[in-house]
Design a protein around this motif. Structure first.
Motif, PDB file in Angstrom:
ATOM      1  N   TRP A  65      22.610  26.407   5.678  1.00 49.91           N
ATOM      2  CA  TRP A  65      22.751  24.955   6.395  1.00 49.91           C
ATOM      3  C   TRP A  65      21.738  23.882   5.517  1.00 49.91           C
ATOM      4  O   TRP A  65      20.728  24.398   5.182  1.00 49.91           O
TER       5      TRP A  65
ATOM      6  N   ILE B  72      21.723  31.548   8.280  1.00 47.31           N
ATOM      7  CA  ILE B  72      21.963  32.581   9.175  1.00 47.31           C
ATOM      8  C   ILE B  72      22.683  33.637   8.433  1.00 47.31           C
ATOM      9  O   ILE B  72      23.658  33.616   8.209  1.00 47.31           O
TER      10      ILE B  72
ATOM     11  N   ARG C 138      17.639  33.106  10.093  1.00 40.41           N
ATOM     12  CA  ARG C 138      17.779  33.433  11.317  1.00 40.41           C
ATOM     13  C   ARG C 138      18.653  34.480  11.215  1.00 40.41           C
ATOM     14  O   ARG C 138      19.612  34.729  10.588  1.00 40.41           O
TER      15      ARG C 138
ATOM     16  N   GLU D 152      24.917  37.029  18.825  1.00 42.99           N
ATOM     17  CA  GLU D 152      23.900  36.390  18.252  1.00 42.99           C
ATOM     18  C   GLU D 152      24.181  35.637  17.334  1.00 42.99           C
ATOM     19  O   GLU D 152      23.452  34.439  16.854  1.00 42.99           O
TER      20      GLU D 152
ATOM     21  N   ALA E 184      25.060  32.308  19.009  1.00 40.09           N
ATOM     22  CA  ALA E 184      24.032  31.553  19.401  1.00 40.09           C
ATOM     23  C   ALA E 184      23.158  30.871  18.245  1.00 40.09           C
ATOM     24  O   ALA E 184      22.693  29.820  18.653  1.00 40.09           O
ATOM     25  N   ALA E 185      22.920  31.597  17.278  1.00 43.63           N
ATOM     26  CA  ALA E 185      22.134  31.072  16.069  1.00 43.63           C
ATOM     27  C   ALA E 185      22.940  29.913  15.455  1.00 43.63           C
ATOM     28  O   ALA E 185      22.329  29.025  15.217  1.00 43.63           O
TER      29      ALA E 185
ATOM     30  N   ARG F 202      24.948  27.954  17.142  1.00 48.07           N
ATOM     31  CA  ARG F 202      25.080  26.788  18.253  1.00 48.07           C
ATOM     32  C   ARG F 202      23.538  26.231  18.097  1.00 48.07           C
ATOM     33  O   ARG F 202      23.442  24.960  18.242  1.00 48.07           O
ATOM     34  N   GLY F 203      22.519  26.967  17.754  1.00 51.54           N
ATOM     35  CA  GLY F 203      21.166  26.225  17.688  1.00 51.54           C
ATOM     36  C   GLY F 203      20.991  25.442  16.465  1.00 51.54           C
ATOM     37  O   GLY F 203      20.622  24.228  16.540  1.00 51.54           O
ATOM     38  N   SER F 204      21.732  25.998  15.471  1.00 50.64           N
ATOM     39  CA  SER F 204      21.667  24.997  14.286  1.00 50.64           C
ATOM     40  C   SER F 204      22.378  23.744  14.391  1.00 50.64           C
ATOM     41  O   SER F 204      22.033  22.675  13.988  1.00 50.64           O
TER      42      SER F 204
ATOM     43  N   ARG G  67      22.812  22.210  17.031  1.00 54.10           N
ATOM     44  CA  ARG G  67      21.968  21.150  18.121  1.00 54.10           C
ATOM     45  C   ARG G  67      21.798  19.913  17.413  1.00 54.10           C
ATOM     46  O   ARG G  67      20.843  20.003  16.643  1.00 54.10           O
TER      47      ARG G  67
END
Ligand code: MN
Length: 363
Positions: free
Chosen positions: A50, A60, A77, A84, A87-88, A90-92, A94
Protein backbone atom coordinates in the motif's frame (compact mmCIF):
# COMPACT_ATOMS: atom_id res chain seq x y z
CA UNK A 1 12.12 3.14 -0.72
CA UNK A 2 10.24 6.38 -0.07
CA UNK A 3 11.85 7.90 -3.16
CA UNK A 4 10.38 5.15 -5.36
CA UNK A 5 6.88 5.61 -3.97
CA UNK A 6 7.19 9.35 -4.48
CA UNK A 7 8.49 8.81 -8.01
CA UNK A 8 5.26 6.93 -8.81
CA UNK A 9 3.09 9.68 -7.27
CA UNK A 10 4.96 12.36 -9.26
CA UNK A 11 3.88 10.64 -12.49
CA UNK A 12 0.16 10.51 -11.61
CA UNK A 13 -2.30 12.35 -13.85
CA UNK A 14 -4.94 12.57 -11.10
CA UNK A 15 -4.64 12.30 -7.33
CA UNK A 16 -5.37 9.10 -5.43
CA UNK A 17 -5.54 8.43 -1.68
CA UNK A 18 -3.46 5.25 -1.96
CA UNK A 19 -2.11 2.82 -4.51
CA UNK A 20 -2.45 -0.90 -3.94
CA UNK A 21 -0.08 -3.36 -5.61
CA UNK A 22 -1.61 -6.78 -5.43
CA UNK A 23 -0.03 -10.16 -6.08
CA UNK A 24 -2.09 -13.17 -7.00
CA UNK A 25 -0.70 -16.67 -7.51
CA UNK A 26 2.52 -17.21 -9.46
CA UNK A 27 2.98 -16.25 -12.32
CA UNK A 28 0.56 -13.41 -11.57
CA UNK A 29 3.00 -11.50 -9.41
CA UNK A 30 3.28 -7.73 -9.83
CA UNK A 31 7.00 -6.91 -9.88
CA UNK A 32 6.06 -3.35 -8.90
CA UNK A 33 5.42 -4.83 -5.43
CA UNK A 34 9.17 -5.48 -5.25
CA UNK A 35 10.00 -2.08 -6.75
CA UNK A 36 7.96 -0.23 -4.13
CA UNK A 37 9.01 -2.33 -1.14
CA UNK A 38 12.65 -2.80 -2.16
CA UNK A 39 12.36 -6.51 -1.40
CA UNK A 40 14.62 -8.64 -3.59
CA UNK A 41 13.66 -12.08 -2.36
CA UNK A 42 10.49 -14.10 -1.78
CA UNK A 43 7.35 -14.71 -3.81
CA UNK A 44 4.62 -12.94 -1.82
CA UNK A 45 1.61 -14.67 -3.33
CA UNK A 46 -1.63 -13.04 -2.20
CA UNK A 47 0.26 -10.16 -0.59
CA UNK A 48 -0.28 -6.44 -1.16
CA UNK A 49 1.75 -3.26 -0.85
CA UNK A 50 0.00 0.00 0.00
CA UNK A 51 1.61 3.20 -1.20
CA UNK A 52 0.68 6.63 0.14
CA UNK A 53 1.23 10.13 -1.26
CA UNK A 54 3.78 11.02 1.45
CA UNK A 55 6.02 8.12 0.37
CA UNK A 56 4.94 5.68 3.05
CA UNK A 57 4.55 2.03 2.14
CA UNK A 58 2.92 -0.78 4.11
CA UNK A 59 2.80 -4.50 3.40
CA UNK A 60 0.07 -7.01 4.03
CA UNK A 61 1.95 -10.29 4.02
CA UNK A 62 1.21 -13.94 4.59
CA UNK A 63 2.79 -15.49 7.69
CA UNK A 64 4.71 -17.69 5.24
CA UNK A 65 6.73 -14.69 4.05
CA UNK A 66 6.80 -12.68 7.26
CA UNK A 67 10.55 -13.16 7.77
CA UNK A 68 11.30 -12.12 4.19
CA UNK A 69 8.96 -9.12 4.48
CA UNK A 70 10.72 -7.90 7.64
CA UNK A 71 13.84 -7.26 5.55
CA UNK A 72 12.03 -4.30 4.00
CA UNK A 73 11.87 -2.53 7.36
CA UNK A 74 8.33 -1.44 6.39
CA UNK A 75 5.22 -1.67 8.57
CA UNK A 76 3.61 -5.11 8.18
CA UNK A 77 0.25 -6.69 8.74
CA UNK A 78 0.47 -10.46 8.78
CA UNK A 79 -2.32 -12.87 7.84
CA UNK A 80 -2.52 -16.60 8.43
CA UNK A 81 -5.53 -17.42 6.28
CA UNK A 82 -7.96 -16.04 3.73
CA UNK A 83 -10.29 -14.45 6.29
CA UNK A 84 -7.45 -12.66 8.04
CA UNK A 85 -6.18 -11.43 4.70
CA UNK A 86 -9.57 -9.99 3.78
CA UNK A 87 -9.85 -8.34 7.19
CA UNK A 88 -6.42 -6.74 6.79
CA UNK A 89 -7.32 -5.54 3.30
CA UNK A 90 -10.60 -4.10 4.58
CA UNK A 91 -8.64 -2.30 7.29
CA UNK A 92 -6.25 -0.76 4.78
CA UNK A 93 -9.10 0.34 2.50
CA UNK A 94 -11.02 2.01 5.35
CA UNK A 95 -11.46 5.72 4.77
CA UNK A 96 -10.05 5.61 1.23
CA UNK A 97 -12.06 6.92 -1.71
CA UNK A 98 -9.76 6.93 -4.70
CA UNK A 99 -7.51 3.92 -4.99
CA UNK A 100 -4.82 3.55 -7.61
CA UNK A 101 -4.45 0.10 -9.14
CA UNK A 102 -1.88 -1.35 -11.54
CA UNK A 103 -4.19 -2.58 -14.29
CA UNK A 104 -1.33 -4.08 -16.26
CA UNK A 105 -0.74 -6.68 -13.55
CA UNK A 106 -3.87 -6.88 -11.37
CA UNK A 107 -5.94 -9.97 -12.13
CA UNK A 108 -9.66 -9.59 -12.72
CA UNK A 109 -10.27 -11.80 -9.68
CA UNK A 110 -8.20 -9.58 -7.38
CA UNK A 111 -9.92 -6.49 -8.78
CA UNK A 112 -13.35 -7.96 -8.12
CA UNK A 113 -12.33 -8.64 -4.53
CA UNK A 114 -11.14 -5.05 -4.05
CA UNK A 115 -14.47 -3.73 -5.35
CA UNK A 116 -16.35 -6.02 -2.98
CA UNK A 117 -14.27 -4.85 -0.03
CA UNK A 118 -14.85 -1.18 -0.86
CA UNK A 119 -18.07 -0.91 -2.90
CA UNK A 120 -18.05 2.88 -2.89
CA UNK A 121 -14.38 3.18 -3.84
CA UNK A 122 -13.22 4.64 -7.12
CA UNK A 123 -10.47 2.57 -8.66
CA UNK A 124 -8.11 4.45 -10.94
CA UNK A 125 -5.61 2.84 -13.27
CA UNK A 126 -2.14 4.17 -12.41
CA UNK A 127 -0.17 1.64 -14.46
CA UNK A 128 1.35 4.33 -16.70
CA UNK A 129 2.73 6.21 -13.71
CA UNK A 130 4.21 3.02 -12.27
CA UNK A 131 5.79 2.12 -15.59
CA UNK A 132 7.28 5.60 -16.01
CA UNK A 133 8.73 5.55 -12.50
CA UNK A 134 10.20 2.08 -13.00
CA UNK A 135 11.85 3.08 -16.29
CA UNK A 136 14.33 5.29 -14.44
CA UNK A 137 16.51 3.13 -12.21
CA UNK A 138 18.06 4.35 -8.97
CA UNK A 139 21.64 3.54 -8.02
CA UNK A 140 20.84 0.35 -6.14
CA UNK A 141 18.83 -0.97 -9.08
CA UNK A 142 21.66 -0.15 -11.49
CA UNK A 143 24.10 -1.99 -9.22
CA UNK A 144 21.94 -5.13 -9.33
CA UNK A 145 21.56 -4.97 -13.12
CA UNK A 146 25.29 -4.41 -13.45
CA UNK A 147 25.96 -7.55 -11.39
CA UNK A 148 23.41 -9.53 -13.44
CA UNK A 149 25.21 -8.41 -16.62
CA UNK A 150 28.62 -9.24 -15.29
CA UNK A 151 27.59 -12.76 -14.20
CA UNK A 152 26.00 -13.43 -17.60
CA UNK A 153 28.97 -12.22 -19.62
CA UNK A 154 31.57 -13.99 -17.50
CA UNK A 155 29.58 -17.23 -17.70
CA UNK A 156 29.29 -17.12 -21.48
CA UNK A 157 33.02 -16.59 -21.83
CA UNK A 158 33.63 -19.59 -19.56
CA UNK A 159 31.45 -21.96 -21.56
CA UNK A 160 32.65 -21.05 -25.07
CA UNK A 161 35.03 -24.08 -25.16
CA UNK A 162 32.02 -26.31 -24.35
CA UNK A 163 30.35 -25.36 -27.64
CA UNK A 164 31.49 -27.74 -30.33
CA UNK A 165 30.11 -30.06 -33.00
CA UNK A 166 28.03 -32.89 -31.51
CA UNK A 167 26.77 -30.91 -28.54
CA UNK A 168 23.06 -30.20 -28.62
CA UNK A 169 21.51 -26.76 -28.27
CA UNK A 170 19.91 -27.89 -25.00
CA UNK A 171 23.25 -29.00 -23.58
CA UNK A 172 24.76 -25.61 -24.31
CA UNK A 173 21.78 -23.84 -22.73
CA UNK A 174 22.00 -26.07 -19.64
CA UNK A 175 25.74 -25.51 -19.28
CA UNK A 176 25.27 -21.76 -19.50
CA UNK A 177 22.47 -21.63 -16.92
CA UNK A 178 24.43 -23.93 -14.59
CA UNK A 179 27.52 -21.75 -14.92
CA UNK A 180 25.56 -18.55 -14.27
CA UNK A 181 24.12 -19.96 -11.09
CA UNK A 182 27.53 -21.19 -9.94
CA UNK A 183 28.76 -17.66 -10.58
CA UNK A 184 26.21 -16.21 -8.18
CA UNK A 185 23.07 -15.76 -10.28
CA UNK A 186 19.75 -16.23 -8.50
CA UNK A 187 18.70 -18.12 -11.63
CA UNK A 188 18.27 -17.59 -15.35
CA UNK A 189 16.46 -14.39 -16.27
CA UNK A 190 14.35 -16.23 -18.88
CA UNK A 191 14.38 -19.40 -21.00
CA UNK A 192 17.79 -19.48 -22.60
CA UNK A 193 17.89 -19.37 -26.39
CA UNK A 194 20.48 -21.44 -28.19
CA UNK A 195 19.52 -21.59 -31.86
CA UNK A 196 22.02 -23.33 -34.11
CA UNK A 197 22.12 -23.39 -37.91
CA UNK A 198 18.70 -22.70 -39.45
CA UNK A 199 17.23 -22.35 -35.94
CA UNK A 200 19.27 -19.18 -35.46
CA UNK A 201 16.95 -17.52 -37.99
CA UNK A 202 14.03 -17.73 -35.51
CA UNK A 203 14.38 -14.82 -33.07
CA UNK A 204 12.41 -16.48 -30.25
CA UNK A 205 13.39 -20.11 -30.79
CA UNK A 206 14.50 -21.54 -27.43
CA UNK A 207 16.75 -24.63 -27.54
CA UNK A 208 16.20 -28.19 -28.62
CA UNK A 209 17.80 -31.51 -29.52
CA UNK A 210 19.57 -30.26 -32.65
CA UNK A 211 23.26 -31.14 -32.66
CA UNK A 212 25.69 -28.37 -33.42
CA UNK A 213 27.50 -28.76 -36.74
CA UNK A 214 30.57 -27.22 -38.24
CA UNK A 215 29.61 -24.07 -40.15
CA UNK A 216 26.61 -23.23 -37.93
CA UNK A 217 25.82 -19.78 -36.76
CA UNK A 218 24.56 -20.04 -33.16
CA UNK A 219 22.45 -17.32 -31.60
CA UNK A 220 22.76 -17.46 -27.81
CA UNK A 221 20.29 -15.16 -26.03
CA UNK A 222 20.52 -15.43 -22.27
CA UNK A 223 20.50 -13.51 -19.06
CA UNK A 224 21.17 -13.83 -15.38
CA UNK A 225 18.70 -13.04 -12.67
CA UNK A 226 20.37 -11.37 -9.72
CA UNK A 227 18.15 -10.58 -6.73
CA UNK A 228 15.14 -10.06 -9.03
CA UNK A 229 17.01 -7.90 -11.56
CA UNK A 230 17.62 -9.13 -15.07
CA UNK A 231 20.30 -9.02 -17.68
CA UNK A 232 19.59 -9.88 -21.30
CA UNK A 233 22.50 -10.49 -23.63
CA UNK A 234 22.85 -12.08 -27.05
CA UNK A 235 25.98 -13.25 -28.76
CA UNK A 236 26.19 -15.00 -32.10
CA UNK A 237 29.08 -17.40 -32.54
CA UNK A 238 30.19 -19.42 -35.54
CA UNK A 239 31.35 -23.02 -35.46
CA UNK A 240 34.62 -23.28 -37.36
CA UNK A 241 35.63 -20.73 -39.98
CA UNK A 242 33.00 -18.11 -40.84
CA UNK A 243 31.90 -17.97 -44.48
CA UNK A 244 32.02 -14.58 -46.27
CA UNK A 245 28.20 -14.46 -46.07
CA UNK A 246 28.23 -15.08 -42.31
CA UNK A 247 30.87 -12.41 -41.85
CA UNK A 248 28.91 -9.90 -43.89
CA UNK A 249 25.75 -10.57 -41.86
CA UNK A 250 27.65 -10.19 -38.64
CA UNK A 251 29.35 -6.95 -39.68
CA UNK A 252 26.01 -5.48 -40.82
CA UNK A 253 24.39 -6.21 -37.45
CA UNK A 254 27.39 -4.95 -35.56
CA UNK A 255 27.42 -1.67 -37.47
CA UNK A 256 23.67 -1.30 -36.89
CA UNK A 257 24.22 -1.81 -33.17
CA UNK A 258 27.02 0.79 -33.18
CA UNK A 259 24.77 3.26 -34.98
CA UNK A 260 22.01 2.77 -32.39
CA UNK A 261 24.53 2.92 -29.53
CA UNK A 262 25.49 6.47 -30.48
CA UNK A 263 21.83 7.49 -30.13
CA UNK A 264 21.37 6.11 -26.60
CA UNK A 265 21.56 9.53 -24.97
CA UNK A 266 19.26 11.64 -22.82
CA UNK A 267 16.66 13.55 -24.82
CA UNK A 268 16.56 11.19 -27.82
CA UNK A 269 13.25 9.56 -28.75
CA UNK A 270 12.98 5.75 -28.76
CA UNK A 271 11.96 5.54 -32.41
CA UNK A 272 15.03 7.54 -33.48
CA UNK A 273 17.29 4.96 -31.85
CA UNK A 274 15.45 2.13 -33.62
CA UNK A 275 15.60 4.04 -36.91
CA UNK A 276 19.38 4.45 -36.71
CA UNK A 277 19.89 0.68 -36.70
CA UNK A 278 17.06 -0.08 -39.13
CA UNK A 279 18.23 2.47 -41.69
CA UNK A 280 21.66 0.91 -41.73
CA UNK A 281 20.36 -2.65 -42.20
CA UNK A 282 17.76 -1.59 -44.78
CA UNK A 283 20.50 0.03 -46.87
CA UNK A 284 22.16 -3.39 -47.31
CA UNK A 285 21.04 -6.60 -49.00
CA UNK A 286 19.48 -7.54 -45.64
CA UNK A 287 16.71 -4.99 -46.15
CA UNK A 288 13.58 -6.09 -44.28
CA UNK A 289 15.40 -8.88 -42.43
CA UNK A 290 15.50 -6.99 -39.11
CA UNK A 291 12.09 -8.23 -38.04
CA UNK A 292 11.76 -7.05 -34.44
CA UNK A 293 12.12 -3.88 -32.41
CA UNK A 294 15.60 -2.69 -31.51
CA UNK A 295 15.29 -3.16 -27.79
CA UNK A 296 13.40 -2.79 -24.56
CA UNK A 297 13.72 -1.50 -21.04
CA UNK A 298 15.30 -3.92 -18.60
CA UNK A 299 15.01 -4.23 -14.83
CA UNK A 300 12.70 -6.21 -12.56
CA UNK A 301 11.41 -7.85 -15.73
CA UNK A 302 13.21 -8.75 -18.92
CA UNK A 303 10.67 -6.61 -20.78
CA UNK A 304 10.37 -3.92 -18.16
CA UNK A 305 8.05 -1.38 -19.73
CA UNK A 306 9.01 0.75 -22.67
CA UNK A 307 10.40 -0.50 -25.93
CA UNK A 308 12.78 0.94 -28.48
CA UNK A 309 10.95 0.34 -31.73
CA UNK A 310 9.60 2.17 -34.77
CA UNK A 311 6.64 3.64 -32.84
CA UNK A 312 8.38 4.33 -29.50
CA UNK A 313 7.77 7.83 -28.13
CA UNK A 314 9.85 7.29 -24.99
CA UNK A 315 12.29 10.11 -24.41
CA UNK A 316 15.50 8.73 -23.00
CA UNK A 317 16.55 9.88 -19.53
CA UNK A 318 19.60 9.20 -17.37
CA UNK A 319 19.05 6.05 -15.31
CA UNK A 320 17.08 4.19 -17.95
CA UNK A 321 18.46 0.80 -19.02
CA UNK A 322 17.71 -0.57 -22.48
CA UNK A 323 18.79 -3.48 -24.58
CA UNK A 324 20.28 -2.65 -27.97
CA UNK A 325 19.68 -5.78 -30.03
CA UNK A 326 19.49 -5.52 -33.79
CA UNK A 327 19.40 -8.74 -35.77
CA UNK A 328 19.24 -10.10 -39.29
CA UNK A 329 17.45 -13.36 -40.05
CA UNK A 330 17.57 -15.34 -43.28
CA UNK A 331 15.16 -18.25 -43.21
CA UNK A 332 16.81 -21.61 -43.88
CA UNK A 333 20.29 -20.10 -43.59
CA UNK A 334 20.60 -18.56 -40.16
CA UNK A 335 20.55 -15.40 -38.15
CA UNK A 336 22.74 -12.97 -36.31
CA UNK A 337 21.75 -10.94 -33.28
CA UNK A 338 23.99 -8.91 -31.00
CA UNK A 339 22.43 -7.64 -27.79
CA UNK A 340 23.87 -5.45 -25.08
CA UNK A 341 22.41 -3.80 -22.01
CA UNK A 342 22.99 -0.08 -21.89
CA UNK A 343 22.62 2.48 -19.10
CA UNK A 344 21.69 5.98 -20.25
CA UNK A 345 23.87 8.55 -18.52
CA UNK A 346 24.47 12.27 -18.97
CA UNK A 347 27.91 11.38 -20.30
CA UNK A 348 26.43 9.00 -22.92
CA UNK A 349 25.71 5.29 -23.19
CA UNK A 350 27.36 2.96 -20.68
CA UNK A 351 27.43 -0.64 -21.88
CA UNK A 352 26.87 -2.91 -18.87
CA UNK A 353 27.32 -6.19 -20.73
CA UNK A 354 31.02 -6.57 -21.25
CA UNK A 355 31.43 -9.78 -23.30
CA UNK A 356 33.40 -9.32 -26.52
CA UNK A 357 31.29 -8.21 -29.49
CA UNK A 358 33.66 -9.67 -32.07
CA UNK A 359 32.47 -12.65 -34.05
CA UNK A 360 33.73 -15.50 -31.88
CA UNK A 361 34.76 -18.79 -33.46
CA UNK A 362 34.05 -21.94 -31.45
CA UNK A 363 34.58 -25.67 -31.94
MN1 MN B 1 16.19 -8.69 -25.23
Amino acid sequence: MKARVKAIYRQLKQPVDAIVLSNSTEPHIDMSFFYATGLTDGLFEGCTAWLFPDGRCEIITSALEEEAAKKSGLPLRVFKNRDERRAAMRGSLRGLRRIGINSSELTQKAFTELKQLLPKGRFIDVSDAIMKARLVKDDSEVDLIRTACSIACRSLEQILPFIRPGRTESEVAAELVYTMQRNGATGAAFRTIVGAGPNSAEPHYTAGPREIRSGDLIVIDFGALYKMYHSDVTRTVVVGKASPEQREMYETVRQAQDAAMKMLRPGIRGKSVDAAARKLIDATKYRGRFIHGLGHSLGLATHDGGGLNSVSDIILKPGMVFTNEPGVYVSGFGGVRIEDDVLITRAGPEVLSTASRDLVTVG
